[in-house]
Scaffold this motif. Structure first.
Motif, PDB file in Angstrom:
ATOM      1  N   GLN A   1       0.819  -1.224   0.000  1.00  0.00           N
ATOM      2  CA  GLN A   1       0.000   0.000   0.000  1.00  0.00           C
ATOM      3  C   GLN A   1       0.847   1.265   0.000  1.00  0.00           C
ATOM      4  O   GLN A   1       0.329   2.359   0.175  1.00  0.00           O
ATOM      5  N   GLY A   2       2.162   1.095  -0.203  1.00  0.00           N
ATOM      6  CA  GLY A   2       3.036   2.256  -0.317  1.00  0.00           C
ATOM      7  C   GLY A   2       3.788   2.615   0.952  1.00  0.00           C
ATOM      8  O   GLY A   2       4.497   3.611   0.999  1.00  0.00           O
ATOM      9  N   GLY A   3       3.661   1.782   1.989  1.00  0.00           N
ATOM     10  CA  GLY A   3       4.399   2.014   3.234  1.00  0.00           C
ATOM     11  C   GLY A   3       5.661   1.177   3.275  1.00  0.00           C
ATOM     12  O   GLY A   3       6.431   1.141   2.317  1.00  0.00           O
ATOM     13  N   GLY A   4       5.850   0.478   4.371  1.00  0.00           N
ATOM     14  CA  GLY A   4       7.036  -0.368   4.521  1.00  0.00           C
ATOM     15  C   GLY A   4       8.166   0.365   5.217  1.00  0.00           C
ATOM     16  O   GLY A   4       8.188   1.599   5.275  1.00  0.00           O
ATOM     17  N   PHE A   5       9.092  -0.411   5.767  1.00  0.00           N
ATOM     18  CA  PHE A   5      10.231   0.126   6.497  1.00  0.00           C
ATOM     19  C   PHE A   5      11.509  -0.173   5.716  1.00  0.00           C
ATOM     20  O   PHE A   5      11.833  -1.328   5.460  1.00  0.00           O
ATOM     21  N   GLY A   6      12.210   0.891   5.322  1.00  0.00           N
ATOM     22  CA  GLY A   6      13.363   0.760   4.451  1.00  0.00           C
ATOM     23  C   GLY A   6      14.692   0.771   5.168  1.00  0.00           C
ATOM     24  O   GLY A   6      14.788   0.520   6.377  1.00  0.00           O
ATOM     25  N   LEU A   7      15.733   1.084   4.419  1.00  0.00           N
ATOM     26  CA  LEU A   7      17.104   1.036   4.928  1.00  0.00           C
ATOM     27  C   LEU A   7      17.299   1.942   6.133  1.00  0.00           C
ATOM     28  O   LEU A   7      17.928   1.545   7.121  1.00  0.00           O
ATOM     29  N   GLU A   8      16.798   3.154   6.064  1.00  0.00           N
ATOM     30  CA  GLU A   8      17.039   4.103   7.159  1.00  0.00           C
ATOM     31  C   GLU A   8      16.288   3.704   8.418  1.00  0.00           C
ATOM     32  O   GLU A   8      16.774   3.924   9.528  1.00  0.00           O
ATOM     33  N   GLU A   9      15.087   3.117   8.253  1.00  0.00           N
ATOM     34  CA  GLU A   9      14.351   2.649   9.434  1.00  0.00           C
ATOM     35  C   GLU A   9      15.100   1.514  10.127  1.00  0.00           C
ATOM     36  O   GLU A   9      14.993   1.342  11.342  1.00  0.00           O
ATOM     37  N   ALA A  10      15.856   0.746   9.359  1.00  0.00           N
ATOM     38  CA  ALA A  10      16.601  -0.377   9.938  1.00  0.00           C
ATOM     39  C   ALA A  10      17.898   0.057  10.614  1.00  0.00           C
ATOM     40  O   ALA A  10      18.469  -0.686  11.410  1.00  0.00           O
ATOM     41  N   ARG A  11      18.365   1.264  10.324  1.00  0.00           N
ATOM     42  CA  ARG A  11      19.717   1.662  10.713  1.00  0.00           C
ATOM     43  C   ARG A  11      19.951   1.643  12.223  1.00  0.00           C
ATOM     44  O   ARG A  11      20.994   1.158  12.692  1.00  0.00           O
ATOM     45  N   ASN A  12      19.028   2.180  13.016  1.00  0.00           N
ATOM     46  CA  ASN A  12      19.229   2.232  14.466  1.00  0.00           C
ATOM     47  C   ASN A  12      19.505   0.849  15.051  1.00  0.00           C
ATOM     48  O   ASN A  12      20.456   0.658  15.815  1.00  0.00           O
ATOM     49  N   SER A  13      18.668  -0.108  14.691  1.00  0.00           N
ATOM     50  CA  SER A  13      18.820  -1.446  15.278  1.00  0.00           C
ATOM     51  C   SER A  13      20.086  -2.146  14.769  1.00  0.00           C
ATOM     52  O   SER A  13      20.747  -2.863  15.527  1.00  0.00           O
ATOM     53  N   ILE A  14      20.455  -1.916  13.510  1.00  0.00           N
ATOM     54  CA  ILE A  14      21.697  -2.514  12.985  1.00  0.00           C
ATOM     55  C   ILE A  14      22.910  -1.902  13.679  1.00  0.00           C
ATOM     56  O   ILE A  14      23.873  -2.608  14.023  1.00  0.00           O
ATOM     57  N   ASN A  15      22.887  -0.600  13.915  1.00  0.00           N
ATOM     58  CA  ASN A  15      23.966   0.054  14.665  1.00  0.00           C
ATOM     59  C   ASN A  15      24.088  -0.542  16.066  1.00  0.00           C
ATOM     60  O   ASN A  15      25.191  -0.805  16.556  1.00  0.00           O
ATOM     61  N   ILE A  16      22.935  -0.750  16.712  1.00  0.00           N
ATOM     62  CA  ILE A  16      22.928  -1.267  18.086  1.00  0.00           C
ATOM     63  C   ILE A  16      23.559  -2.655  18.155  1.00  0.00           C
ATOM     64  O   ILE A  16      24.468  -2.908  18.947  1.00  0.00           O
TER      65      ILE A  16
END
Length: 319
Positions: free
Chosen positions: A279-294
């Motif tokens: 529907q045009g939403g979704g969580f992309g690369l930047e949304e994933a960044r915090n948790s990957i950094n952690i």
């Protein structure tokens, strides 16, 4: 109707993706896994082409595009964590959007490289961060946002405790190999870290107290929270009251001493995630960044032992 392919069809989480593709009214054209015991496909897409060799799968995807004058628009990825980066690249370069399980990648620099490939191909990477779509967690986020609007300096005290028992097979499989899974924090904790940083803000301090193959623990200072966390796949560390009830999993999050209940409502979150993306939403690369950094930071920090603000369950391990 959109056309999908699936890489990692025999994995534990793959049936949820098959179900999500079907329940959103789409079709699975082809699937890949080196293990061929996947009768589960008969319940969802018995007509899908299946491959055990990547080279033949690659050839099929390319050939199918040319013969049908249409594209496989999405490639879902449910492979071992260390292969996500490579399989996402394949999806994008094949002219498809990628829908990938968490952790999206193991290291932050992989995100930067994928961003370049997104720009080159015009295709998007979507990460399954289904806790962000859980009704109880959305309600908590809204509640905290309202409280922080009234008092932006407010700091919450949080204890995150998650134990999900795994047998000896776990440590023989890729999940027990830190180079492939990223370790306990990446494998079973990344979605909790994403959820907490989504609600309480980015990490300002990250400390590890315990780092063993079957358990990790530490402390995080987020912008608006102090978090003590404990993650384990060892049944021995589950509270006795929980064991007595016959359960092999224990999940608890307390906010300022009050238990936050979110044990229900997980069943259809992959379908909800797919619907959100389509529907045009979704969580992309930047949304994933915090948790990957952690989780990347946790992997590279030394364990301090019983010092500072450690989670009480650390004493179960370290005495």
């Amino acid at each position: 109707m959109k056309n999908f392919a699936l890489i990692g069809a025999a994995g534990y989480i793959a049936p949820r993706h098959m179900k999500a593709i079907k329940e959103t009214g789409n079709t699975l054209i082809a699937a890949l896994d080196k293990y061929d015991g996947i009768g589960i496909m008969d319940s969802h897409f018995p007509q899908a082409h299946f491959f055990t060799e990547f080279e033949r799968f690659d050839r099929f995807i390319d050939k199918w595009h040319r013969e049908h004058d249409k594209r496989i628009e999405y490639i879902a990825i449910t492979t071992p964590n260390y292969l996500h980066d490579s399989h996402i690249r394949f999806a994008l370069k094949s002219g498809a959007h990628a829908i990938c399980e968490k952790p999206l990648v193991l290291n932050p620099h992989n995100l930067d490289q994928l961003k370049v490939i997104e720009e080159e191909t015009g295709k998007k990477v979507y990460n399954i961060l289904q806790l962000r779509l859980h009704d109880s967690i959305i309600a908590l986020k809204n509640k905290i946002a309202a409280e922080l609007e009234a008092d932006p300096t407010r700091i919450y005290d949080i204890d995150l405790t998650y134990l999900t028992s795994r047998g000896r097979w776990y440590f023989v499989s890729w999940k027990g190999d830190e180079a492939k899974s990223g370790g306990i924090a990446s494998n079973i904790g990344v979605h909790f870290f994403d959820m907490l940083s989504w609600i309480f803000g980015p990490v300002e301090e990250n400390v590890v107290h315990l780092k063993q193959p079957d358990a990790n623990a530490g402390y995080m200072k987020l912008k608006n929270a102090r978090v003590r966390w404990f993650l384990s796949v060892n049944y021995d560390y589950i509270p006795e009251t929980v064991k007595a009830s016959g359960k092999t999993t224990y999940r608890s999050i307390t906010v300022n001493g009050e238990e936050f209940e979110f044990s229900e409502g997980f069943t259809d979150l992959h379908t909800t995630s797919y619907r959100h993306i389509l529907q045009g939403g979704g969580f992309g690369l930047e949304e994933a960044r915090n948790s990957i950094n952690i989780v990347s930071t946790i992997r590279n920090l030394p364990a301090l032992g019983l010092e500072g603000e450690y989670h009480p369950f650390c004493r179960k391990v370290l005495g």
